[in-house]
Scaffold this motif. Structure first.
Motif, PDB file in Angstrom:
ATOM      1  N   LEU A  97       0.937  -1.108  -0.218  1.00 46.67           N
ATOM      2  CA  LEU A  97       0.049  -0.333   0.593  1.00 46.67           C
ATOM      3  C   LEU A  97       0.688   1.064  -0.072  1.00 46.67           C
ATOM      4  CD1 LEU A  97      -2.795  -0.705   2.451  1.00 46.67           C
ATOM      5  CD2 LEU A  97      -2.058  -0.999  -0.023  1.00 46.67           C
ATOM      6  N   ASP A  98       2.518   1.599   0.560  1.00 50.23           N
ATOM      7  CA  ASP A  98       2.773   2.453   0.202  1.00 50.23           C
ATOM      8  C   ASP A  98       3.393   2.787  -0.718  1.00 50.23           C
ATOM      9  OD1 ASP A  98       4.113  -0.003   1.079  1.00 50.23           O
ATOM     10  OD2 ASP A  98       5.547   0.691   2.426  1.00 50.23           O
ATOM     11  N   THR A  99       3.471   1.436  -0.809  1.00 48.40           N
ATOM     12  CA  THR A  99       4.248   2.264  -2.635  1.00 48.40           C
ATOM     13  C   THR A  99       3.684   2.519  -3.621  1.00 48.40           C
ATOM     14  OG1 THR A  99       4.271  -0.555  -3.450  1.00 48.40           O
ATOM     15  CG2 THR A  99       6.103  -0.219  -1.946  1.00 48.40           C
ATOM     16  N   LEU A 100       2.406   1.868  -3.963  1.00 47.07           N
ATOM     17  CA  LEU A 100       1.365   2.382  -4.643  1.00 47.07           C
ATOM     18  C   LEU A 100       1.091   4.036  -4.064  1.00 47.07           C
ATOM     19  CD1 LEU A 100      -0.392   1.706  -6.688  1.00 47.07           C
ATOM     20  CD2 LEU A 100      -2.486   1.169  -4.884  1.00 47.07           C
ATOM     21  N   SER A 101       0.782   3.988  -2.738  1.00 50.54           N
ATOM     22  CA  SER A 101       1.068   5.394  -2.485  1.00 50.54           C
ATOM     23  C   SER A 101       1.695   6.058  -2.774  1.00 50.54           C
ATOM     24  CB  SER A 101       0.717   5.784  -0.814  1.00 50.54           C
ATOM     25  OG  SER A 101      -0.226   4.933  -0.839  1.00 50.54           O
ATOM     26  N   GLU A 102       3.213   5.917  -2.421  1.00 46.73           N
ATOM     27  CA  GLU A 102       4.008   7.125  -2.976  1.00 46.73           C
ATOM     28  C   GLU A 102       3.860   7.131  -4.853  1.00 46.73           C
ATOM     29  OE1 GLU A 102       7.222   5.920  -0.013  1.00 46.73           O
ATOM     30  OE2 GLU A 102       6.855   4.614  -1.683  1.00 46.73           O
ATOM     31  N   GLU A 103       3.458   6.325  -5.754  1.00 46.34           N
ATOM     32  CA  GLU A 103       3.386   6.184  -7.370  1.00 46.34           C
ATOM     33  C   GLU A 103       2.265   7.691  -7.063  1.00 46.34           C
ATOM     34  OE1 GLU A 103       2.977   3.135  -8.506  1.00 46.34           O
ATOM     35  OE2 GLU A 103       5.139   1.766  -7.702  1.00 46.34           O
ATOM     36  N   ILE A 104       1.485   6.946  -6.450  1.00 47.24           N
ATOM     37  CA  ILE A 104       0.685   8.021  -7.052  1.00 47.24           C
ATOM     38  C   ILE A 104       1.101   9.586  -6.557  1.00 47.24           C
ATOM     39  CG2 ILE A 104      -1.630   9.101  -5.988  1.00 47.24           C
ATOM     40  CD1 ILE A 104      -3.355   5.769  -6.136  1.00 47.24           C
ATOM     41  N   THR A 105       1.950  10.179  -5.303  1.00 41.22           N
ATOM     42  CA  THR A 105       1.911  10.683  -5.081  1.00 41.22           C
ATOM     43  C   THR A 105       2.897  11.843  -6.294  1.00 41.22           C
ATOM     44  OG1 THR A 105       1.976  10.077  -2.939  1.00 41.22           O
ATOM     45  CG2 THR A 105       3.290  11.688  -3.210  1.00 41.22           C
ATOM     46  N   ILE A 106       3.992  10.956  -6.764  1.00 47.96           N
ATOM     47  CA  ILE A 106       4.873  11.299  -7.495  1.00 47.96           C
ATOM     48  C   ILE A 106       4.277  11.271  -8.733  1.00 47.96           C
ATOM     49  CG2 ILE A 106       7.069  10.037  -9.549  1.00 47.96           C
ATOM     50  CD1 ILE A 106       7.831   8.613  -7.293  1.00 47.96           C
ATOM     51  N   THR A 107       2.837  10.760  -9.610  1.00 46.51           N
ATOM     52  CA  THR A 107       2.367  11.296 -10.608  1.00 46.51           C
ATOM     53  C   THR A 107       1.358  12.604 -10.699  1.00 46.51           C
ATOM     54  OG1 THR A 107       1.620   8.698 -10.871  1.00 46.51           O
ATOM     55  CG2 THR A 107       0.613  10.625 -11.429  1.00 46.51           C
ATOM     56  N   LEU A 108       1.394  12.689  -9.266  1.00 50.31           N
ATOM     57  CA  LEU A 108       0.489  13.798  -9.076  1.00 50.31           C
ATOM     58  C   LEU A 108       1.520  15.208  -8.657  1.00 50.31           C
ATOM     59  CD1 LEU A 108      -1.986  13.004  -6.205  1.00 50.31           C
ATOM     60  CD2 LEU A 108      -2.516  13.291  -8.332  1.00 50.31           C
ATOM     61  N   GLN A 109       2.670  15.590  -8.489  1.00 51.56           N
ATOM     62  CA  GLN A 109       3.630  15.810  -7.724  1.00 51.56           C
ATOM     63  C   GLN A 109       4.072  16.398  -9.801  1.00 51.56           C
ATOM     64  OE1 GLN A 109       6.228  13.963  -5.469  1.00 51.56           O
ATOM     65  NE2 GLN A 109       5.881  14.680  -3.437  1.00 51.56           N
ATOM     66  N   LYS A 110       4.105  14.969 -10.540  1.00 45.85           N
ATOM     67  CA  LYS A 110       4.418  16.024 -12.133  1.00 45.85           C
ATOM     68  C   LYS A 110       3.634  16.468 -12.499  1.00 45.85           C
ATOM     69  CE  LYS A 110       7.328  11.596 -12.901  1.00 45.85           C
ATOM     70  NZ  LYS A 110       7.851  10.795 -13.231  1.00 45.85           N
ATOM     71  N   ARG A 111       1.881  16.560 -12.117  1.00 46.12           N
ATOM     72  CA  ARG A 111       1.318  17.600 -13.012  1.00 46.12           C
ATOM     73  C   ARG A 111       1.226  18.945 -12.249  1.00 46.12           C
ATOM     74  NH1 ARG A 111      -2.413  14.080 -15.724  1.00 46.12           N
ATOM     75  NH2 ARG A 111      -3.904  15.857 -15.469  1.00 46.12           N
ATOM     76  N   GLY A 112       2.170  18.974 -11.217  1.00 45.21           N
ATOM     77  CA  GLY A 112       2.231  20.306 -10.443  1.00 45.21           C
ATOM     78  C   GLY A 112       1.283  20.321  -9.437  1.00 45.21           C
ATOM     79  N   ILE A 113       0.624  19.203  -8.815  1.00 45.65           N
ATOM     80  CA  ILE A 113       0.063  19.176  -7.722  1.00 45.65           C
ATOM     81  C   ILE A 113       0.753  19.092  -6.386  1.00 45.65           C
ATOM     82  CG2 ILE A 113      -2.053  17.408  -6.324  1.00 45.65           C
ATOM     83  CD1 ILE A 113      -3.193  17.646  -9.294  1.00 45.65           C
ATOM     84  N   LEU A 114       0.787  20.094  -5.606  1.00 46.92           N
ATOM     85  CA  LEU A 114       1.592  20.603  -4.590  1.00 46.92           C
ATOM     86  C   LEU A 114       1.391  18.900  -3.314  1.00 46.92           C
ATOM     87  CD1 LEU A 114       3.882  20.452  -2.699  1.00 46.92           C
ATOM     88  CD2 LEU A 114       2.262  22.789  -2.064  1.00 46.92           C
ATOM     89  N   ALA A 115       1.631  17.325  -3.747  1.00 45.15           N
ATOM     90  CA  ALA A 115       0.540  16.346  -3.087  1.00 45.15           C
ATOM     91  C   ALA A 115       2.108  16.357  -1.111  1.00 45.15           C
ATOM     92  CB  ALA A 115       0.705  15.136  -3.391  1.00 45.15           C
ATOM     93  N   GLU A 116       1.285  16.297  -0.796  1.00 49.62           N
ATOM     94  CA  GLU A 116       2.537  15.278   0.747  1.00 49.62           C
ATOM     95  C   GLU A 116       2.231  13.762   0.338  1.00 49.62           C
ATOM     96  OE1 GLU A 116       1.928  17.139   4.945  1.00 49.62           O
ATOM     97  OE2 GLU A 116       2.791  19.080   3.551  1.00 49.62           O
ATOM     98  N   TYR A 117       3.121  12.863   1.001  1.00 48.41           N
ATOM     99  CA  TYR A 117       2.710  11.700   1.764  1.00 48.41           C
ATOM    100  C   TYR A 117       2.960  11.631   3.098  1.00 48.41           C
ATOM    101  CZ  TYR A 117       3.488   6.869   1.924  1.00 48.41           C
ATOM    102  OH  TYR A 117       3.954   5.368   2.440  1.00 48.41           O
TER     103      TYR A 117
END
Length: 577
Positions: free
Chosen positions: A487-507
């Motif tokens: 679950l943690d690695t999937l969450s981290e992947e989602i976080t990185i995807t969002l950050q690449k889209r310019g969204i400030l996401a905090e894991y």
RNA sequence: GCAUCGAUGGUCUAGUGGUAUGACUUAGGCCUUCCAAGCCUAUAGCCCGGGUUCAAUUCCCGGUCGAUGCACCA
């Protein structure tokens, strides 16, 4: 007017300090009153508010942003009136050590004309006056100017005086000629600036409401004086309605009256379409950053409250539970005061050439001297005579001109009088300036105070900042339900995807999930994505709304698009599944 | 700036002329299948300067910051 509430201000500032929005400056050396630091979240929120401001003024209005130094030479502020007018004549009572306005003491002591006295004369005049604080006769006191501008020297060992700007506006005025060329010599145009200004306040208090260094966002809109009632886009806000508190209402202690901008202009309540347009735009902007309309009013300056150059001025005031109605934006018609002042001080023309639709025929009489003769005859005086002749009224015998107090007769055969009709294609006009001026720090405080809320969740107190998604520093939090089983690695992947889209996401994967939600609630993060065991099987996650604490399940590949829409406000959470 | 009051970990607080209590938070670990649960461990503090004293976080003086009142706020 001020109805103090013990808690709200303290709760907000406490949270702001704890969570990194606002800090006292240079705390390790002891803070300094009137200065603040924006911490990580505060700086981010301030930047988002500034960017919304840019969206309105730069993108929507098309007024480009410029950036001028915060230090300017003395001449700038001599012209603006700040060197002379931004200071108070002060003195100190030798008995009780109270600082006093010397001119106020003089007025109170029956001295006439105190306002026009120099410091020595004023000191002599108040020597027999009593100190209003302790009642003792002042006696021999020194009167000095306390100027609210910070002064400095430009260059090493230089005598050249510089001042930290007390407003950003002067930058747009001194750049007028360049701006006019940039906008290809046509009115109306505008320029804006977001930046720091400085005022050495005698006694700043009230947290971030009165600062010695503060951020202003100012627009200077240059408009033809005859066109102030014809804003080209007025229809955008013509039917925009809001309560207006006119100076007449204030004098009669009547409440504000709601009306449209069209009505306000037609009834002469707001001076012109330009002022009305920016009153409405300001209302829309403040509501966009998160000010509640019921805590927002527009108040007209009283005639004696207006600066001497302004013909009309409206303040956007935001209601604070701590400070009452706080002036946050001022929208003034500064007329041609500033451009005239800089034109005079600098010797530079600050006018726009306005072409007539059809050239005007103008009769003109020119007097053309015969310089070949005049020059030989009058030598050094010839040039002055040439100039004087231009305005002379010649008779058949000749013309009498006055040069350096001496009347000289110039015989008629030494000049030619030529009457002619010429085409005048236009005229030089000094534009008027409409100025919306925003106090960004006050907006930040108002946003925080109004967003601060406490509610009850599962029988426990929850502190939540109900910031608009557009200004919230962290835009989304991503949590794995458990920090294992992938679950943690999937969450981290989602976080990185969002950050690449310019969204400030905090894991965040620490501790219980409830604690993580609360932590984000307190800093105003509007959305939280939770990756659970179902996520691995169905490629979905839940997205949680800060305000309602409700969750909706969505597909992982839809997250970036959906979040962008939610943050922009194009989609409301309640409209989801 | 004047007057009054205050200042102890990040936060709230106990207490003292011999370096400080407790809770929350934070960090690490255990546990935990959605809203500050529990257990273990760790980090971290007497606003600054001067004086009195063998010794000052404590007493005295000055300053800084904050709250309140007055003054100030082109």
């Amino acid at each position: 007017m001020i109805q103090p509430c013990q808690d709200v201000f303290e709760n907000v500032m406490d949270l702001a300090k704890r969570r990194g929005f606002i800090w006292p400056t240079s705390e390790c050396y002891g803070a300094v009153a009137g200065f603040i630091d924006y911490g990580p979240l505060g700086a981010m929120m301030k930047r988002r508010i500034e960017n919304i401001w840019r969206q309105f003024y730069v993108v929507q209005e098309g007024y480009y942003e410029i950036e001028c130094p915060t230090i300017a030479q003395e001449a700038v502020f001599i012209a603006s009136g700040h060197v002379k007018g931004f200071s108070d004549k002060m003195c100190q009572c030798p008995h009780c050590k109270e600082y006093l306005r010397a001119d106020h003491v003089a007025d109170g002591g029956g001295v006439c004309g105190a306002a026009t006295m120099n410091n020595e004369t004023l000191a002599a005049a108040i020597a027999t006056c009593k100190c209003p604080a302790c009642g003792e006769v002042l006696g021999n006191v020194e009167v000095y100017n306390f100027n609210l501008m910070f002064s400095t020297m430009i260059g090493p060992g230089s005598q050249r005086v510089g001042y930290l700007r007390p407003e950003t506006a002067q930058g747009m005025f001194v750049d007028f000629a360049r701006l006019l060329r940039f906008y290809r010599d046509k009115l109306p145009f505008g320029a804006v600036q977001i930046g720091k200004s400085y005022r050495n306040e005698i006694s700043p208090r009230q947290g971030m409401i009165r600062l010695r260094e503060f951020t202003q966002a100012e627009a200077e809109i240059f408009v033809h004086p005859n066109e102030k009632n014809h804003h080209p886009s007025f229809k955008r806000y013509a039917n925009y309605r809001m309560p207006l508190l006119t100076y007449v209402h204030q004098q009669k202690c009547e409440p504000a009256v709601e009306m449209s901008m069209r009505e306000a202009v037609d009834k002469g309540i707001i001076a012109n379409e330009y002022v009305a347009y920016y009153v409405a735009l300001t209302h829309e902007l403040l509501v966009t950053v998160g000010i509640r309309p019921d805590r927002l009013r527009f108040r007209q300056h009283l005639p004696d409250e207006r600066a001497h150059y302004a013909t009309d001025c409206w303040d956007a005031e935001v209601y604070s539970e701590r400070f009452g109605w706080v002036e946050t934006v001022g929208i003034a018609d500064r007329t041609n005061y500033d451009l005239n002042a800089h034109a005079k001080q600098s010797g530079t023309s600050m006018t726009v050439f306005i072409q007539y639709d059809t050239p005007k025929k103008v009769e003109r009489r020119r007097i053309i001297p015969n310089m070949g003769v005049l020059g030989k005859q009058y030598r050094k005086k010839a040039k002055a005579i040439f100039a004087a002749l231009e305005t002379a009224t010649p008779t058949a015998e000749g013309a009498d001109v006055n040069v350096d107090g001496e009347t000289i007769h110039i015989p008629a055969d030494l000049f030619e009088v030529r009457d002619e009709v010429i085409d005048v294609r236009g005229e030089e006009v000094v534009p008027h300036v409409i100025e919306p001026s925003y106090g960004i720090d006050r907006m930040c405080y108002a946003v925080l105070e109004q967003a601060y809320d406490e509610d009850t969740a599962d029988g426990e107190k929850r502190t939540v900042l109900r910031l608009s998604p557009q200004v919230a520093p962290v835009q989304v939090a991503v949590f794995p339900l458990m920090n294992r089983d992938g679950l943690d690695t999937l969450s981290e992947e989602i976080t990185i995807t969002l950050q690449k889209r310019g969204i400030l996401a905090e894991y965040d994967d620490s501790g219980a999930i409830g604690r993580r939600y609360r932590r984000q609630d307190e800093i105003g993060t509007p959305f939280a994505i939770t990756v659970d065991y179902e996520s691995k099987e169905t490629h979905t996650v839940t997205i949680r709304d800060r305000d309602s604490m409700k969750q909706v399940r969505i597909a992982i590949d839809k997250i970036p698009e959906m979040l962008s829409a939610l943050i922009k406000g194009d989609v409301k959470f309640a409209e989801l599944g």
